[in-house]
Scaffold this motif. Structure first.
Motif, PDB file in Angstrom:
ATOM      1  N   LEU A 172       7.113 -10.790 -63.907  1.00  0.00           N
ATOM      2  CA  LEU A 172       7.566  -9.799 -65.057  1.00  0.00           C
ATOM      3  C   LEU A 172       6.836  -9.739 -66.052  1.00  0.00           C
ATOM      4  O   LEU A 172       6.500  -8.403 -66.925  1.00  0.00           O
ATOM      5  N   VAL A 175       3.848  -7.170 -65.530  1.00  0.00           N
ATOM      6  CA  VAL A 175       4.200  -5.751 -66.052  1.00  0.00           C
ATOM      7  C   VAL A 175       4.359  -5.509 -67.495  1.00  0.00           C
ATOM      8  O   VAL A 175       3.682  -4.358 -67.914  1.00  0.00           O
ATOM      9  N   GLY A 179       2.093  -2.813 -69.419  1.00  0.00           N
ATOM     10  CA  GLY A 179       2.567  -1.830 -70.155  1.00  0.00           C
ATOM     11  C   GLY A 179       2.437  -1.786 -71.652  1.00  0.00           C
ATOM     12  O   GLY A 179       2.183  -0.622 -72.239  1.00  0.00           O
ATOM     13  N   LEU A 267       9.518   1.487 -70.674  1.00  0.00           N
ATOM     14  CA  LEU A 267       9.055   0.085 -70.309  1.00  0.00           C
ATOM     15  C   LEU A 267      10.235  -0.784 -70.079  1.00  0.00           C
ATOM     16  O   LEU A 267      10.172  -1.654 -69.226  1.00  0.00           O
ATOM     17  N   ALA A 270      12.020   0.009 -66.977  1.00  0.00           N
ATOM     18  CA  ALA A 270      11.381  -0.610 -65.729  1.00  0.00           C
ATOM     19  C   ALA A 270      11.170  -1.923 -65.621  1.00  0.00           C
ATOM     20  O   ALA A 270      11.565  -2.483 -64.340  1.00  0.00           O
ATOM     21  N   VAL A 271      11.438  -2.716 -66.734  1.00  0.00           N
ATOM     22  CA  VAL A 271      11.542  -4.227 -66.549  1.00  0.00           C
ATOM     23  C   VAL A 271      12.572  -4.569 -66.085  1.00  0.00           C
ATOM     24  O   VAL A 271      12.716  -5.553 -65.519  1.00  0.00           O
ATOM     25  N   TYR A 274      13.017  -3.607 -62.300  1.00  0.00           N
ATOM     26  CA  TYR A 274      12.438  -4.474 -61.397  1.00  0.00           C
ATOM     27  C   TYR A 274      13.059  -5.843 -61.685  1.00  0.00           C
ATOM     28  O   TYR A 274      12.872  -6.646 -60.526  1.00  0.00           O
TER      29      TYR A 274
END
Length: 610
Positions: A172, A175, A179, A267, A270-271, A274
């Motif tokens: 993580l 990412v 970002g 963001l 997305a985190v 994921y």
């Protein structure tokens, strides 16, 4: 530098080559304060960034039913809370100190330059621009200096958090590390347009301020001609233009703020998406997911500083450019010292016009051109001549053979005092108005008596708020607007007479008084200034008749020298200026004078030959 130590003993010599260099110079002069603010800001930011770690440990401890882990998480939260509170408190204190001390430095520099240039300042820079620089621009410059250290702390905190997340949970963390820089740089394409709109807003605001300043200064005249509504309408139009420009600028900054909210939100989504997949696969624990989620959420706080520093820089750079332009103005050549030096004495001589004012003599100067008289008065005070007045090398007025514009400012000001035709009275009591640096040889009572201020004292005594009728304790409003033009002029003259300078230059000191008062003022000045060098630029016969020596300047050079009555008989051009004769009226008298002079010359030659 602490606030309690203000003002600066020496604010320094600024770098005024550009607005950016001026801001850089300010930052270098506050390096210690910037480093302290950055340190406390970093502590505050890391305190915020450390909270997710404590929350993640506590959540995972509940899942694992670990009391030890829960205690560790709680202790970490307490520690981060203390760091956050301490860092925030000290950051605010140091940052505000940086702001105030930077603004104070700029204000001192502006005050120094204003004192150095005197009346020449508003001839080189619009009065509205000076007002804008000394008020709003100083605030914006201080804002940027204060925001810079907080921005640096936010950048360091982002780097530390991103590196920490990569180490803590690489899947993580990568990412987030990719970002966050994209989020920070996403607003860059919008900044040029936002800056351009902000520049337009400031330009329109500056024009509105200048219009308001000029309108207030000329309010008495406007009321006399019934022009209030006209100028009020112009100011309304200018104010509406400022409002429209401010709205357009605010829309762009609102768009930038929206981007700063939208992109971190994307963001975060997305985190979470994921991370939830990784958690289902067992790659990450619930506590790690909560930690990364919380960290990304709190990263929006330091990211806000990117928007703030962009806004602060875009607003402060034009302000710094204006301040640098004012501070770049010079009375003398750059590098002249301000050390005390022995003040020169002797004759005052202007090579441009050929004017000579002998030491200890009351000299009156008559100029057909009022603008020339104003420039001459400015030059006699030590300000170099402009291009319209002749070559720079020849423009240096000399006192006792010493060039005034080569002297330190303190020495020049202690030698020559110039009172222009529109002197300013600051607000305060009459006693404070007359409390100026002086030799102590002329009392306030003597100066007021010479300037014929009896009626002014009576009016101030009547308006006294203390009840004892003491005019010296009566407050005078800003610029003396509660007084008539003649009263203001005579009080300014009294203030100049109190100083008892070796050389006193007066530009039309009695233009706003009646003829009877003017005659008494002329006699009073002549009596009080006996033995001192006094130069009066005027064309009033009542004042000229009191002068020991009269100099007539025509077309920029001295055309005749003598006493008033002699020049009336012998110089037609002088008589035309003083008596306000037209060319048709002056021509016959000039012809008669020419014939009379020729007859006198022939008679003298016959007598000598006999």
């Amino acid at each position: 530098m602490q606030i309690k130590d203000l003002p600066y003993h020496d604010p320094g010599e600024p770098d005024v080559r550009s607005g950016g260099r001026f801001l850089l110079w300010l930052g270098r002069n506050q390096l210690g304060g910037q480093v302290r603010a950055m340190g406390w800001g970093l502590l505050h930011q890391l305190g915020v960034a450390g909270l997710p770690l404590g929350v993640g440990i506590a959540v995972q401890s509940v899942v694992d039913r670990s009391g030890k882990g829960l205690a560790l998480g709680a202790g970490l939260l307490v520690l981060m809370g203390v760091a956050l509170a301490l860092g925030d408190t000290m950051l605010h204190r140091v940052a505000v100190t940086n702001w105030i001390t930077a603004a104070a430095r700029v204000q001192q520099l502006l005050a120094r330059r204003t004192a150095e240039l005197g009346a020449a300042l508003t001839r080189r820079v619009a009065a509205g621009e000076v007002v804008a620089v000394s008020t709003g621009d100083v605030e914006k410059i201080g804002w940027f200096v204060e925001a810079l250290s907080r921005f640096a702390a936010a950048v360091l905190a982002l780097v530390v958090v991103c590196v920490g997340l990569v180490v803590y949970q690489p899947a993580l963390g990568v990412v987030v590390a990719v970002g966050v820089p994209a989020l920070a740089l996403a607003v860059l394409p919008l900044l040029p347009r936002a800056t351009a709109r902000a520049d337009v807003q400031r330009e329109k605001a500056g024009r509105a301020t200048e219009l308001a300043s000029d309108t207030v200064a000329g309010l008495r005249v406007l009321r006399g001609i019934g022009g209030e509504e006209l100028f009020l309408g112009r100011y309304r139009e200018a104010s509406q233009e400022v409002r429209k420009a401010a709205v357009r600028s605010a829309r762009m900054w609102a768009l930038i703020a929206a981007v700063q909210v939208l992109l971190p939100g994307l963001l975060l989504v997305a985190v979470v998406w994921y991370g939830a997949g990784l958690a289902r696969q067992g790659t990450v624990t619930v506590g790690e997911l909560v930690t990364v989620y919380s960290a990304v959420t709190l990263l929006m706080y330091p990211l806000r500083h990117f928007e703030e520093i962009a806004m602060a820089y875009s607003f402060s750079k034009p302000s710094a450019k204006r301040a640098a332009r004012v501070l770049a103005l010079r009375r003398t050549a750059p590098g002249d010292g301000q050390e005390a030096a022995q003040s020169p004495t002797g004759d005052l001589y202007d090579p441009v016009t050929g004017l000579l004012a002998p030491s200890g003599v009351f000299t009156a100067v008559v100029c057909g051109d009022p603008d020339l008289a104003g420039r001459l008065a400015e030059r006699l005070g030590g300000h170099p001549a402009g291009a319209q007045d002749g070559a720079e090398k020849l423009a240096s007025v000399r006192l006792g053979g010493v060039a005034l514009d080569e002297l330190p400012l303190i020495a020049a000001r202690s030698s020559v005092l110039v009172q222009d035709k529109d002197p300013v009275l600051l607000s305060g009591t009459l006693r404070e108005l007359l409390d100026v640096p002086a030799s102590g040889k002329v009392s306030a009572a003597e100066a007021l008596d010479a300037a014929q201020c009896t009626d002014v004292l009576a009016a101030l005594a009547q308006a006294s708020a203390t009840g004892d009728g003491d005019p010296m304790e009566t407050r005078i409003t800003e610029r003396g607007r509660s007084l008539s033009g003649g009263q203001r002029q005579r009080l300014a003259l009294a203030r100049s007479l109190v100083t008892d300078h070796e050389v006193l230059v007066l530009d039309e000191p009695t233009s706003a008084v009646d003829s009877h008062t003017e005659a008494r003022v002329a006699a009073g000045v002549s009596r009080l200034r006996s033995g001192r060098t006094t130069v009066v630029l005027a064309s009033s016969p009542l004042l000229l008749d009191q002068a020991e020596r009269v100099v007539f300047v025509h077309d920029g050079t001295v055309a005749a020298v003598g006493d008033h009555r002699e020049l009336l008989r012998t110089e037609p051009r002088y008589r035309a200026v003083v008596t306000r004769e037209t060319d048709d009226e002056a021509a016959p008298d000039a012809r008669i004078h020419e014939l009379s002079a020729r007859e006198t010359t022939v008679r003298e030659e016959i007598e000598e030959s006999a």
